[in-house]
Motif scaffolding. Sequence first.
Motif, PDB file in Angstrom:
ATOM      1  N   VAL A 276       0.841  -1.198   0.000  1.00 28.11           N
ATOM      2  CA  VAL A 276       0.000   0.000   0.000  1.00 28.11           C
ATOM      3  C   VAL A 276       0.878   1.251   0.000  1.00 28.11           C
ATOM      4  CG1 VAL A 276      -1.703   1.318   1.314  1.00 28.11           C
ATOM      5  CG2 VAL A 276      -1.933  -1.159   1.118  1.00 28.11           C
ATOM      6  N   PHE A 277       1.936   1.252   0.811  1.00 23.72           N
ATOM      7  CA  PHE A 277       2.860   2.387   0.825  1.00 23.72           C
ATOM      8  C   PHE A 277       3.533   2.552  -0.531  1.00 23.72           C
ATOM      9  CE2 PHE A 277       2.542   2.136   5.421  1.00 23.72           C
ATOM     10  CZ  PHE A 277       2.658   3.469   5.798  1.00 23.72           C
ATOM     11  N   LEU A 278       3.917   1.444  -1.164  1.00 25.12           N
ATOM     12  CA  LEU A 278       4.559   1.520  -2.474  1.00 25.12           C
ATOM     13  C   LEU A 278       3.625   2.116  -3.517  1.00 25.12           C
ATOM     14  CD1 LEU A 278       6.465  -1.890  -2.649  1.00 25.12           C
ATOM     15  CD2 LEU A 278       7.468   0.378  -2.526  1.00 25.12           C
ATOM     16  N   VAL A 279       2.375   1.712  -3.486  1.00 20.93           N
ATOM     17  CA  VAL A 279       1.409   2.231  -4.450  1.00 20.93           C
ATOM     18  C   VAL A 279       1.228   3.734  -4.265  1.00 20.93           C
ATOM     19  CG1 VAL A 279      -1.023   2.195  -5.140  1.00 20.93           C
ATOM     20  CG2 VAL A 279       0.196   0.044  -4.752  1.00 20.93           C
ATOM     21  N   VAL A 280       1.088   4.168  -3.015  1.00 18.86           N
ATOM     22  CA  VAL A 280       0.870   5.589  -2.744  1.00 18.86           C
ATOM     23  C   VAL A 280       2.093   6.411  -3.137  1.00 18.86           C
ATOM     24  CG1 VAL A 280       0.504   7.295  -0.919  1.00 18.86           C
ATOM     25  CG2 VAL A 280      -0.796   5.155  -0.903  1.00 18.86           C
ATOM     26  N   VAL A 281       3.283   5.926  -2.818  1.00 16.73           N
ATOM     27  CA  VAL A 281       4.506   6.707  -3.044  1.00 16.73           C
ATOM     28  C   VAL A 281       4.998   6.598  -4.478  1.00 16.73           C
ATOM     29  CG1 VAL A 281       6.932   6.936  -2.398  1.00 16.73           C
ATOM     30  CG2 VAL A 281       5.213   6.541  -0.638  1.00 16.73           C
ATOM     31  N   LEU A 282       5.132   5.367  -5.006  1.00 14.26           N
ATOM     32  CA  LEU A 282       5.764   5.172  -6.306  1.00 14.26           C
ATOM     33  C   LEU A 282       4.803   5.263  -7.490  1.00 14.26           C
ATOM     34  CD1 LEU A 282       8.288   2.272  -5.603  1.00 14.26           C
ATOM     35  CD2 LEU A 282       8.777   4.698  -5.885  1.00 14.26           C
ATOM     36  N   TYR A 283       3.577   4.835  -7.297  1.00 14.35           N
ATOM     37  CA  TYR A 283       2.633   4.828  -8.408  1.00 14.35           C
ATOM     38  C   TYR A 283       1.798   6.108  -8.456  1.00 14.35           C
ATOM     39  CZ  TYR A 283       3.530  -0.167  -9.224  1.00 14.35           C
ATOM     40  OH  TYR A 283       4.110  -1.366  -9.525  1.00 14.35           O
ATOM     41  N   ILE A 284       1.113   6.396  -7.355  1.00 15.94           N
ATOM     42  CA  ILE A 284       0.242   7.572  -7.353  1.00 15.94           C
ATOM     43  C   ILE A 284       1.037   8.863  -7.187  1.00 15.94           C
ATOM     44  CG2 ILE A 284      -1.680   8.707  -6.154  1.00 15.94           C
ATOM     45  CD1 ILE A 284      -2.679   5.964  -5.339  1.00 15.94           C
ATOM     46  N   GLY A 285       2.013   8.852  -6.262  1.00 12.48           N
ATOM     47  CA  GLY A 285       2.713  10.078  -5.940  1.00 12.48           C
ATOM     48  C   GLY A 285       3.855  10.432  -6.867  1.00 12.48           C
ATOM     49  N   ALA A 286       4.177   9.577  -7.825  1.00 14.07           N
ATOM     50  CA  ALA A 286       5.348   9.834  -8.676  1.00 14.07           C
ATOM     51  C   ALA A 286       5.208  11.113  -9.493  1.00 14.07           C
ATOM     52  CB  ALA A 286       5.581   8.655  -9.608  1.00 14.07           C
ATOM     53  N   ASN A 287       4.008  11.387  -9.979  1.00 17.17           N
ATOM     54  CA  ASN A 287       3.804  12.534 -10.847  1.00 17.17           C
ATOM     55  C   ASN A 287       3.294  13.765 -10.101  1.00 17.17           C
ATOM     56  OD1 ASN A 287       4.331  11.407 -13.638  1.00 17.17           O
ATOM     57  ND2 ASN A 287       2.807   9.952 -12.903  1.00 17.17           N
ATOM     58  N   LEU A 288       3.180  13.669  -8.789  1.00 15.57           N
ATOM     59  CA  LEU A 288       2.742  14.817  -8.002  1.00 15.57           C
ATOM     60  C   LEU A 288       3.920  15.718  -7.712  1.00 15.57           C
ATOM     61  CD1 LEU A 288       0.324  13.070  -5.459  1.00 15.57           C
ATOM     62  CD2 LEU A 288      -0.227  14.206  -7.614  1.00 15.57           C
TER      63      LEU A 288
END
Length: 289
Positions: A276-288
């Motif tokens: 869940v942390f990986l998804v939030v940081v690497l997937y969702i947050g990458a382009n923020l």
Amino acid sequence: MSLSDEQTDGGHGHGDHHLPATEDWPRGFGEASWWPFVTAIGAAGIYVGAALFVLSLGEEPLISTTIGAATTVGSVGLFLAGIYGWLYHAFVSDFWDRGTNHHSGRTLKFAMLLFLGSEVATFGAGFVYYFIVRGTDVWASTAIPEVFGSLVIVNTVILLISSGTLHLSHVALRKGNHERFLQWLAVTLLLGVIFIGGQVYEYYEFIIHKGFTITGGAYASAFYGLTGLHGLHVTLGAVLLGIVFVRGYYGQYSAERHTSVSTASMYWHFVDVVWVFLVVVLYIGANLV
């Protein structure tokens, strides 16, 4: 007792290379085992193989790609074999000859908590690297592809559901419903294998179709490093659950004796939270920003 008396009574002389006797080893763990040593060599080899594989990439590779890939695959196999042998030697081989209090459930759960603490440090180091790099000028020149899509959502749902099915399996065992315990555990194991397959397919799409490889910059190295490390942990978790399933199939668990089920569950829930942390940081947050 003199040395000659010890040798006469079956003790360890200078020419005796047997493993330490039961009384010389921590109580409750039988004879010493070489399996932890084998496991450690396999784990170290995984990092060496990964480093060799990185050195084989680029326009002027230092070594052949085959060397790094072969080292990694062989080390993973050695690591998993060591884990299996370690668990079999410590828990399975003479299960029926042991008393109900052979292993302290509290001690083993505490040991798992200590192990998970080391895992938090391992993943934490990767996240620290990611956030430090993201705060530098290197990040501005890093190409960040679109990595968040339907496959990530499906994989995440599958892994979260597997935590729920594993919990149901454990509850069924504690209630004495052995058949339901095996059924839910089989579902959990299947979902874990599907997740691993989904991650392999995702890598295939990124590398072959999008050209997004580990040499693609700071983000790529962080992405493949952290998600690859997590994938290795899920694979290890699947192996642990597989061993638990086989033991359960042969009746080696009951409502009173299920410590290894508890510890394996702790590990599986941990890798789910990390994902869940990986998804939030690497997937969702990458382009923020």
